[in-house]
Design a protein around this motif. Structure first.
Motif, PDB file in Angstrom:
ATOM      1  N   GLU A 105       5.750   5.130  -3.165  1.00 19.43           N
ATOM      2  CA  GLU A 105       5.142   3.852  -2.909  1.00 19.43           C
ATOM      3  C   GLU A 105       4.034   4.302  -1.829  1.00 19.43           C
ATOM      4  N   ILE A 141       1.143  -1.513   0.568  1.00 21.56           N
ATOM      5  CA  ILE A 141       0.906  -2.426  -0.388  1.00 21.56           C
ATOM      6  C   ILE A 141       1.828  -1.909  -1.533  1.00 21.56           C
ATOM      7  N   VAL A 172       0.081   5.413  -2.008  1.00 19.69           N
ATOM      8  CA  VAL A 172      -1.414   4.846  -2.527  1.00 19.69           C
ATOM      9  C   VAL A 172      -1.378   3.354  -1.823  1.00 19.69           C
TER      10      VAL A 172
HETATM   11 NA    NA Z   1       1.702   1.533  -1.639  1.00 15.45          NA
END
Ligand code: NA
Ligand SMILES: NC(=O)c1ccc[n+]([C@@H]2O[C@H](COP(=O)([O-])OP(=O)(O)OC[C@H]3O[C@@H](n4cnc5c(N)ncnc54)[C@H](O)[C@@H]3O)[C@@H](O)[C@H]2O)c1
Ligand SMILES: N[C@@H](CCO)C(=O)O
Length: 434
Positions: free
Chosen positions: A132, A139, A135
């Motif tokens: 996660e 978020i 990127v």
């Molecule tokens: Na992320």
């Protein structure tokens, strides 16, 4: 919590901007994290380059320079890789996966280059590979793409996925700041990559675009498939031109699924600066914040927004993954296997259709405008807006085009600069979201 449950051991590889925050939070929030996992998570060791350096708040006995022995320890169940770069990260992640240990990584460069090898190793051993943090920092975007939207058909992803360049462009707009000093500030705040060329020249955003496109379209997209332009050529003239038209300049990552009338599908993935109207949702994303705009067949439009860089925000995403893979250990399962089953061709940038802003410094004489307009017409590039600004015998022609093939616009510009009355192209940029 049941006191009999065996603790799950975590090996942390790297203790820089992100790693130090992961370690701190793992120790500080151990009780809550253990309760959420259903078993205590124990930080067993931290692999670093130099073990003798003092690191505030972290016990010296955790540090080792021998990453391979740490990964191999029987009491290590989960491995977090936050050293970055291709090697030794790839070797160590593969060592962990092949030994049946789940891995959490923030390493977009490695995933975009050789993610398939890592995913295959995880699938082969039936363990998790979660990323996660790779990127858009904090978020949640990987898991929404991998899980929540997996029943839908993603058609387009457009995002600001690099905090450093967004920070720099934002300062160029709001403070008229210079490039070098703003980059130093971004580095001091922990946003930039170890080599900030990765940020400035768009490699980091391109790596993230490759990862997003792979998940969005279930087809393998690597860094080499992504068309890339960074922000080092964005000039004050570009910024001023954008502002004069009610736009802002952003470094965008765009992934599109194209479908011909005969049903043939292609993927286009690109990273480049672009002008966006100020009313566009991505235009107001400031500082090191990121945002990703996703369009799908059934859900329509979704937007994900938050802190895209920095130690603690990125550590949040790493810990979210760590708790998730630890839960899988406790319950005896794993997350979904990778769903990359398409083999879609990549559209060359020349075939991509976008609008452009073109500013030309020209001699202020009769017939120049007609010559310029003819060159555009010869290449099937349609003019949408045209403005002329006069200054001391020269004139600036500011053109906005309708959507045109990038190859046609490139040929147009080559021909325009060959006209004797055209002195220079002072600003040339794609326009999105109009
Ligand atoms: Na992320
Ligand atoms: N900083 C951010 O905002 C951010 C956000 C998202 C993802 N990431 C990613 O997270 C990873 C780490 O980024 P960072 O900003 O913490 O970098 P960093 O340079 O601050 O930290 C990396 C650490 O790894 C150590 N290291 C490098 N090679 C090593 C080796 N061979 N053995 C042991 N230790 C080694 C370095 O000494 C350094 O302390 C990278 O993949 C980066 O792309 C960073
Ligand atoms: N260097 C990256 C870190 C987050 O991935 C950025 O500026 O966005």
């Amino acid at each position: 919590m049941n006191e009999q449950v065996r603790p799950l051991g975590v090996a942390l590889l790297g203790c820089g901007v992100v790693g130090s925050q992961v370690a701190r939070l793992l120790l500080e929030d151990a009780r809550d994290i253990g309760a959420r996992v259903g078993a205590p998570l124990r930080l067993v060791g931290i692999a670093v380059r130099r073990a003798d350096r003092e690191r505030e708040g972290l016990p010296a006995e955790l540090f080792t320079t021998d990453a391979e022995s740490l990964i191999a320890r029987d009491d290590v169940d989960l491995v977090v890789e936050v050293i970055g770069g291709l090697e030794p990260a790839r070797t160590w992640i593969l060592q962990a996966l092949n030994a049946g240990k789940s891995v959490v990584t923030a390493n977009k460069a490695l995933l975009a280059e050789d993610g398939q090898t890592l995913v295959a190793a995880a699938d082969e051993r039936g363990v998790d590979l979660y990323f996660e943090a790779a990127v858009a920092g904090a978020i949640p975007i990987i898991r929404p793409m991998r899980d929540s939207l997996v029943g839908d058909q993603v058609t387009r992803v457009m995002g600001i996925v690099n905090g450093t360049t967004n920070f720099i462009l934002d300062k160029m707009h709001t403070a008229g700041a210079g490039f070098a000093e703003t980059l130093s500030e971004a580095q001091a705040l922990g946003y930039a990559e170890a080599d900030p060329t990765a940020d400035v020249e768009g490699y980091d955003a391109a790596a993230k675009a490759a990862i997003l496109a792979t998940l969005a379209f279930h087809t393998r997209v690597t860094l080499g498939d992504v068309y890339r332009e960074g922000i080092s050529d964005v000039s004050r003239a570009d910024i001023a031109a954008a502002e004069a038209m009610g736009m802002v300049v952003k470094l965008l990552a765009i992934c599109e699924l194209e479908e011909d009338e005969d049903g043939t599908r292609r993927v286009s993935v690109r990273v480049h600066p672009a002008m966006l109207p100020v009313r566009h949702p991505l235009a107001s994303v400031g500082g090191a914040f990121n945002a990703v705009f996703v369009e799908t067949k059934s859900a329509g439009q979704l937007m994900f927004y938050g802190q895209g860089a920095g130690g603690a925000p990125t550590a949040s995403a790493v810990l979210g993954d760590l708790v998730t893979v630890a839960r899988h250990r406790v319950s005896g399962g794993r997350g979904a296997r990778s769903a990359v089953y398409n083999e879609l061709p990549i559209a060359p940038i020349g075939d991509v259709i976008t609008s452009f802003h073109i500013a030309l410094e020209v001699e202020d004489t009769v017939g120049v405008l007609a010559k310029v307009a003819q060159v555009l017409a010869d290449h099937h590039v349609s003019i949408m807006t045209m403005r002329q600004e006069d200054a001391n015998g020269t004139a600036r022609l500011v053109l906005g085009t309708h959507a045109a093939r990038n190859a046609d616009v490139e040929a147009t510009v080559d021909e325009l600069v060959a006209i004797p009355e055209v002195f220079e192209v002072s600003s040339l940029m794609r326009v999105e979201g109009r």
